[in-house]
Write a protein that holds these residues in place. Structure first.
Motif, PDB file in Angstrom:
ATOM      1  N   ALA A 122      -5.099   0.820  -7.715  1.00  0.00           N
ATOM      2  CA  ALA A 122      -4.889   2.255  -7.545  1.00  0.00           C
ATOM      3  C   ALA A 122      -4.152   2.796  -8.761  1.00  0.00           C
ATOM      4  O   ALA A 122      -3.283   2.127  -9.329  1.00  0.00           O
ATOM      5  CB  ALA A 122      -4.096   2.528  -6.276  1.00  0.00           C
ATOM      6  N   GLU A 166      -8.907   1.597   2.816  1.00  0.00           N
ATOM      7  CA  GLU A 166      -8.692   1.716   1.380  1.00  0.00           C
ATOM      8  C   GLU A 166      -9.866   1.076   0.661  1.00  0.00           C
ATOM      9  O   GLU A 166     -10.017  -0.148   0.668  1.00  0.00           O
ATOM     10  CB  GLU A 166      -7.382   1.052   0.939  1.00  0.00           C
ATOM     11  N   TRP A 175      -6.288   8.059   5.795  1.00  0.00           N
ATOM     12  CA  TRP A 175      -5.171   7.948   6.729  1.00  0.00           C
ATOM     13  C   TRP A 175      -5.493   8.766   7.970  1.00  0.00           C
ATOM     14  O   TRP A 175      -5.865   9.942   7.866  1.00  0.00           O
ATOM     15  CB  TRP A 175      -3.886   8.479   6.088  1.00  0.00           C
ATOM     16  N   GLU A 179      -8.487   6.433  -0.239  1.00  0.00           N
ATOM     17  CA  GLU A 179      -7.800   5.963   0.957  1.00  0.00           C
ATOM     18  C   GLU A 179      -8.033   6.974   2.073  1.00  0.00           C
ATOM     19  O   GLU A 179      -8.177   8.175   1.821  1.00  0.00           O
ATOM     20  CB  GLU A 179      -6.296   5.818   0.710  1.00  0.00           C
ATOM     21  N   LYS A 208      -2.479   4.563   7.860  1.00  0.00           N
ATOM     22  CA  LYS A 208      -3.519   4.200   6.900  1.00  0.00           C
ATOM     23  C   LYS A 208      -4.571   3.340   7.599  1.00  0.00           C
ATOM     24  O   LYS A 208      -4.251   2.325   8.213  1.00  0.00           O
ATOM     25  CB  LYS A 208      -2.898   3.439   5.731  1.00  0.00           C
ATOM     26  N   ARG A 241      -7.873   7.445  -4.938  1.00  0.00           N
ATOM     27  CA  ARG A 241      -6.844   6.544  -5.476  1.00  0.00           C
ATOM     28  C   ARG A 241      -7.061   6.274  -6.964  1.00  0.00           C
ATOM     29  O   ARG A 241      -6.250   5.623  -7.604  1.00  0.00           O
ATOM     30  CB  ARG A 241      -6.823   5.219  -4.696  1.00  0.00           C
TER      31      ARG A 241
END
Length: 308
Positions: free
Chosen positions: A7, A41, A48, A46, A38, A60
């Motif tokens: 990231a 990813e 959430w 990402e 979260k 990211r």
């Protein structure tokens, strides 16, 4: 396959709450105080979960920032069309902008309740083959000239011939594909190259349509997610899902439900695109057993269909 890129920015709950407090209060009062977890990813973004009804989607890496911008610009119209067939998409509820030290666009989207279609048995997916066909009929409408451009999705097959040929050679040499299977997939790809190209105006396409981006619940198709590769071009790219998502029964139901919207050459190109996606999955899913299995199962479907 190379390791997932690191990231380029740290995303944590505090950052997200700061963004929500500054930009979501008018649309979603109290959003900054909702439970936040979260849940995914990927290489680019990402996700959430925010409370029970929403999710926050944030790039990211800088290379992924345009993908969210594309979703913000085109998903509201797509959501309206697909709503008529009862399929939801993650159209932004909040179209976030850079703030609080976060440099890119981000979104709050609806949480679509259900399970990833990868986790639904093949035979059970046939129940919603017709719904997916209707959803693509609603999606595949003429796109404006300023549509997002993707150099890999929805393009003429010839533009991807070198990459497909290289992958096929590597998979045969590594014995991931035996010689007979590789020969059938090569012939499927060549048939697609020989088919008439899409000459009508470009239509909207999802650009990454496979069971990992379909959400099902209680025997029904609830939603289509991850429109980061949304673009316009040849609908055959999306129609490859017939071999990626279904067994023979489901595939026949899906194709029948599309009626006369697509001609025979489009289906030849669609099967060729399915073969290309198979090669991509087999070559680049060493660290993801679910997607390697998808590639293996789809290879079986493409080969059986071509051999039958």
């Amino acid at each position: 396959m190379p390791d997932k890129p690191p990231a380029e920015i740290t995303i944590d709950a505090r950052l997200i709450r700061d963004l929500l407090a500054a930009q979501a209060a008018a649309t979603l009062p109290g959003a900054a105080g909702l439970p936040l977890e979260k849940v995914a990813e990927g290489w680019d973004s990402e996700v959430w979960r925010l409370g029970d009804e929403h999710a926050v989607r944030l790039p990211r890496r800088a290379i992924a920032a345009p993908l969210v911008l594309h979703e913000q610009s085109v998903l509201p119209g797509i959501a309206e069309r697909l709503a008529h067939v009862g399929v939801r998409v993650p159209a932004p509820v909040v179209a976030g902008v850079p703030a609080a030290g976060y440099p890119w666009r981000w979104s709050v989207v609806p949480w679509i309740q259900g399970e990833c279609a990868l986790d639904v048995p093949l035979a059970a997916r046939s129940a919603w083959a017709g719904t997916l066909a209707d959803a693509l009929g609603a999606l595949h409408t003429a796109a404006p000239a300023d549509h997002p451009v993707n150099p890999f999705r929805g393009v003429p097959l010839a533009a991807r011939d070198a990459a497909v040929t290289d992958r096929l050679t590597a998979l045969r040499e590594s014995k991931t594909l035996d010689a007979a299977s590789a020969a059938v997939i090569r012939d499927v790809w060549r048939a697609g190259l020989s088919a008439a190209e899409w000459t009508r105006p470009p239509v909207w396409i999802h650009g990454d349509l496979h069971p990992g981006n379909l959400v099902a619940h209680a025997g029904a198709l609830e939603g289509i997610i991850d429109f980061g590769d949304v673009t316009a071009g040849d609908p055959a790219y999306d129609l490859a899902v017939a071999w990626l998502a279904f067994d023979t029964t489901g595939r026949e139901a899906f194709i029948a439900a599309t009626g006369s919207r697509y001609d025979a050459d489009t289906w030849v190109r669609a099967r060729a695109w399915a073969a290309a996606v198979v090669l991509m999955l087999l070559a680049h899913s060493d660290d993801n057993p679910a997607y390697f299995a998808l590639g293996r199962d789809a290879a079986t479907a493409v080969i059986a269909d071509a051999s039958g």
